[in-house]
Motif scaffolding. Structure first.
Motif, mmCIF file in Angstrom:
data_model
loop_
_atom_site.group_PDB
_atom_site.id
_atom_site.type_symbol
_atom_site.label_atom_id
_atom_site.label_comp_id
_atom_site.label_asym_id
_atom_site.label_seq_id
_atom_site.Cartn_x
_atom_site.Cartn_y
_atom_site.Cartn_z
ATOM 1 N N ASP A 88 1.020 -1.174 -0.073
ATOM 2 C CA ASP A 88 0.054 0.117 -0.047
ATOM 3 C C ASP A 88 0.752 1.426 0.022
ATOM 4 O OD1 ASP A 88 -2.054 -1.662 0.064
ATOM 5 O OD2 ASP A 88 -3.035 -0.916 1.702
ATOM 6 N N SER A 89 2.133 1.174 0.642
ATOM 7 C CA SER A 89 2.996 2.264 0.434
ATOM 8 C C SER A 89 3.522 2.727 -0.930
ATOM 9 C CB SER A 89 4.003 2.051 1.569
ATOM 10 O OG SER A 89 4.869 1.088 1.156
ATOM 11 N N ASP A 90 3.436 1.602 -1.597
ATOM 12 C CA ASP A 90 4.042 1.820 -3.211
ATOM 13 C C ASP A 90 3.189 1.167 -3.955
ATOM 14 O OD1 ASP A 90 5.545 2.483 -5.418
ATOM 15 O OD2 ASP A 90 7.270 1.174 -4.630
ATOM 16 N N PRO A 91 2.113 1.500 -4.114
ATOM 17 C CA PRO A 91 0.970 0.414 -5.029
ATOM 18 C C PRO A 91 1.221 0.423 -6.391
ATOM 19 C CG PRO A 91 -0.040 2.686 -4.405
ATOM 20 C CD PRO A 91 1.260 2.553 -3.768
ATOM 21 N N GLU A 92 2.141 1.074 -7.088
ATOM 22 C CA GLU A 92 2.621 1.117 -8.206
ATOM 23 C C GLU A 92 3.838 0.078 -8.704
ATOM 24 O OE1 GLU A 92 3.096 4.960 -10.141
ATOM 25 O OE2 GLU A 92 1.263 5.659 -9.456
ATOM 26 N N ASP A 93 4.366 -0.694 -7.513
ATOM 27 C CA ASP A 93 5.388 -1.368 -7.804
ATOM 28 C C ASP A 93 4.666 -2.621 -7.451
ATOM 29 O OD1 ASP A 93 7.927 -2.752 -7.898
ATOM 30 O OD2 ASP A 93 8.409 -2.245 -5.787
ATOM 31 N N HIS A 94 4.595 -3.319 -8.530
ATOM 32 C CA HIS A 94 4.000 -4.963 -8.422
ATOM 33 C C HIS A 94 4.982 -6.106 -8.623
ATOM 34 C CE1 HIS A 94 0.167 -2.674 -9.499
ATOM 35 N NE2 HIS A 94 0.807 -1.884 -10.198
ATOM 36 N N SER A 154 -9.305 -1.345 1.121
ATOM 37 C CA SER A 154 -8.817 -0.582 0.211
ATOM 38 C C SER A 154 -7.834 0.511 0.588
ATOM 39 C CB SER A 154 -9.906 0.192 -0.731
ATOM 40 O OG SER A 154 -10.490 0.971 -0.100
ATOM 41 N N VAL A 155 -7.040 1.036 -0.070
ATOM 42 C CA VAL A 155 -6.057 1.929 0.258
ATOM 43 C C VAL A 155 -7.000 3.388 0.537
ATOM 44 C CG1 VAL A 155 -3.980 3.448 -0.194
ATOM 45 C CG2 VAL A 155 -4.232 1.157 -0.873
ATOM 46 N N PRO A 156 -7.111 4.121 1.449
ATOM 47 C CA PRO A 156 -8.034 5.475 1.480
ATOM 48 C C PRO A 156 -7.677 6.126 0.327
ATOM 49 C CG PRO A 156 -7.138 4.826 3.744
ATOM 50 C CD PRO A 156 -6.398 3.936 2.622
ATOM 51 N N SER A 157 -8.629 6.915 -0.223
ATOM 52 C CA SER A 157 -8.567 7.808 -1.468
ATOM 53 C C SER A 157 -7.770 8.832 -0.957
ATOM 54 C CB SER A 157 -9.826 8.388 -1.937
ATOM 55 O OG SER A 157 -9.815 9.209 -3.086
ATOM 56 N N GLY A 158 -6.772 9.263 -1.715
ATOM 57 C CA GLY A 158 -5.811 10.647 -1.443
ATOM 58 C C GLY A 158 -4.697 10.327 -0.407
ATOM 59 N N GLN A 159 -4.645 8.976 0.029
ATOM 60 C CA GLN A 159 -3.551 8.537 0.816
ATOM 61 C C GLN A 159 -2.430 7.612 0.236
ATOM 62 O OE1 GLN A 159 -4.629 7.236 4.975
ATOM 63 N NE2 GLN A 159 -6.406 8.522 4.967
ATOM 64 N N LYS A 160 -2.515 7.515 -1.020
ATOM 65 C CA LYS A 160 -1.617 6.879 -1.780
ATOM 66 C C LYS A 160 -0.481 7.612 -1.783
ATOM 67 C CE LYS A 160 -4.796 3.754 -4.362
ATOM 68 N NZ LYS A 160 -5.012 3.199 -5.775
ATOM 69 N N GLN A 161 0.636 6.880 -1.570
ATOM 70 C CA GLN A 161 1.843 7.709 -1.441
ATOM 71 C C GLN A 161 2.519 8.140 -2.795
ATOM 72 O OE1 GLN A 161 4.205 5.532 1.433
ATOM 73 N NE2 GLN A 161 3.754 7.022 3.039
ATOM 74 N N THR A 162 3.037 9.482 -3.159
ATOM 75 C CA THR A 162 3.774 9.723 -4.208
ATOM 76 C C THR A 162 5.091 9.170 -4.037
ATOM 77 O OG1 THR A 162 4.232 11.847 -3.384
ATOM 78 C CG2 THR A 162 2.197 11.620 -4.587
ATOM 79 N N ALA A 163 5.985 9.333 -5.009
ATOM 80 C CA ALA A 163 7.622 9.006 -5.046
ATOM 81 C C ALA A 163 8.276 9.965 -3.882
ATOM 82 C CB ALA A 163 8.096 9.032 -6.141
ATOM 83 N N SER A 164 7.758 10.995 -3.925
ATOM 84 C CA SER A 164 8.343 12.319 -2.851
ATOM 85 C C SER A 164 8.007 11.885 -1.449
ATOM 86 C CB SER A 164 7.969 13.552 -3.394
ATOM 87 O OG SER A 164 6.643 13.842 -3.387
#
Length: 311
Positions: free
Chosen positions: A91-97, A123-133
């Motif tokens: 969940d901290s890096d949802p784009e890394d599969h 689910s990961v709360p909306s707006g809380q998915k972490q960006t790379a920064s």
């Protein structure tokens, strides 16, 4: 539940045993990969699950390549001919599969508790998915904690440090046994679980789990000590010894003749601790066939403390 902990091989072994009998298992989240949904210390409960009923968004308990237990979310499920593939992500890096096999799946997380209250895990709360920064900032913030953990881990390898730490901590640490909790699924799956905790000024600094299985199960011959965990700052201060003594006392009160535990063959410090407390190594060939299947040759050593009148 600083009981069974993620990242440990004994959790993987115990989960396999419990799930094989349709039971449920509870354990403590460890690490930051599932932030913001799950935090270090959250109490998770998992149940066995048919791998072919798994869907996107489920949080799975699975075996890693080195036979440890891990928890991540299903990001995609795909089918290649008759073969089914699962893709997971944190969940901290949802784009890394990354991909795991169906055979690695042990169960599915059905609930999570934090500070005595249930939390959402669907689910990961909306707006809380972490960006790379944001992920970089989180890693930088955790750097002092991770660095100090390594420093204290190194310091605890020196006998002088351990003696000094033990002398300071021993009179201040309080040990508690939390009420037993019975988990059951189908007939023959019941197990009693006692949480063993060590506290310093009200803060939990160590924990372990004392478990009694039904007699007709591979682990049913005697009670077991699982998932010893001591915070890095307090390692070498006798907390692990105190928790082990508490487990031994619990076994004696339960009328058991022995208490068993699993330990990594390369964890020499833990093995020396248990030996100093009267535990002995049981040869792999002397284990029951059921235990041999669960433990796995060359992966862990079974230690069995024999309790007798001499203490």
């Amino acid at each position: 539940m600083q009981k069974l902990n993620l990242g440990s091989s004994d959790l993987a072994e115990l989960a396999a045993e419990v799930f094989s009998r349709s039971g449920t298992i509870s354990f403590i989240a460890l690490g930051s990969s599932m932030l913001p949904t799950l935090r270090d210390g959250d109490l998770l409960t998992a149940v066995p699950e048919d791998p072919f009923s798994i869907k996107q968004g489920d949080i799975l308990l699975y075996r890693t390549g080195d036979d440890r237990a891990a928890v991540h979310r299903v990001s995609d499920v795909s089918r290649v001919s008759s073969h089914r593939e699962l893709f997971l992500s944190s969940d901290s890096d949802p784009e890394d599969h990354y991909r795991i096999s169906i055979e690695q799946v042990m169960g599915i997380i059905v609930s999570a508790v934090r500070d005595g209250k249930s939390i959402r895990i669907d689910s990961v709360p909306s707006g809380q998915k972490q960006t790379a920064s944001a992920r970089l900032i989180a890693r930088l913030k955790s750097l002092p904690r991770r660095t100090s953990a390594r420093v204290f881990s190194l310091a605890s390898s020196f006998r002088l440090y351990r003696k000094l730490c033990s002398a300071i901590l021993r009179p201040m640490v309080k040990y508690e046994i939390h009420p037993a909790e019975k988990h059951s699924g189908s007939p023959g799956t019941q197990a009693d679980w006692d949480w063993l905790n060590a506290y310093l000024f009200g803060r939990r600094i160590g924990s372990a789990q004392f478990i009694r299985f039904e007699q007709d199960t591979p682990f049913g011959e005697n009670p077991w000590l699982f998932s010893m965990r001591v915070r890095s700052l307090f390692r070498g201060g006798g907390v692990g010894r105190g928790l082990t003594s508490l487990a031994v006392s619990s076994a004696e009160l339960a009328g058991a003749q022995a208490i068993g535990l699993l330990v990594e063959e390369t964890n020499y410090r833990a093995m020396n601790l248990y030996r100093s407390m009267g535990f002995r190594i049981v040869s792999f060939d002397d284990l029951s066939s059921g235990l041999r299947e669960r433990v796995g040759k060359g992966k862990a050593v079974m230690l069995l403390g024999i309790l007798d009148d001499s203490g």
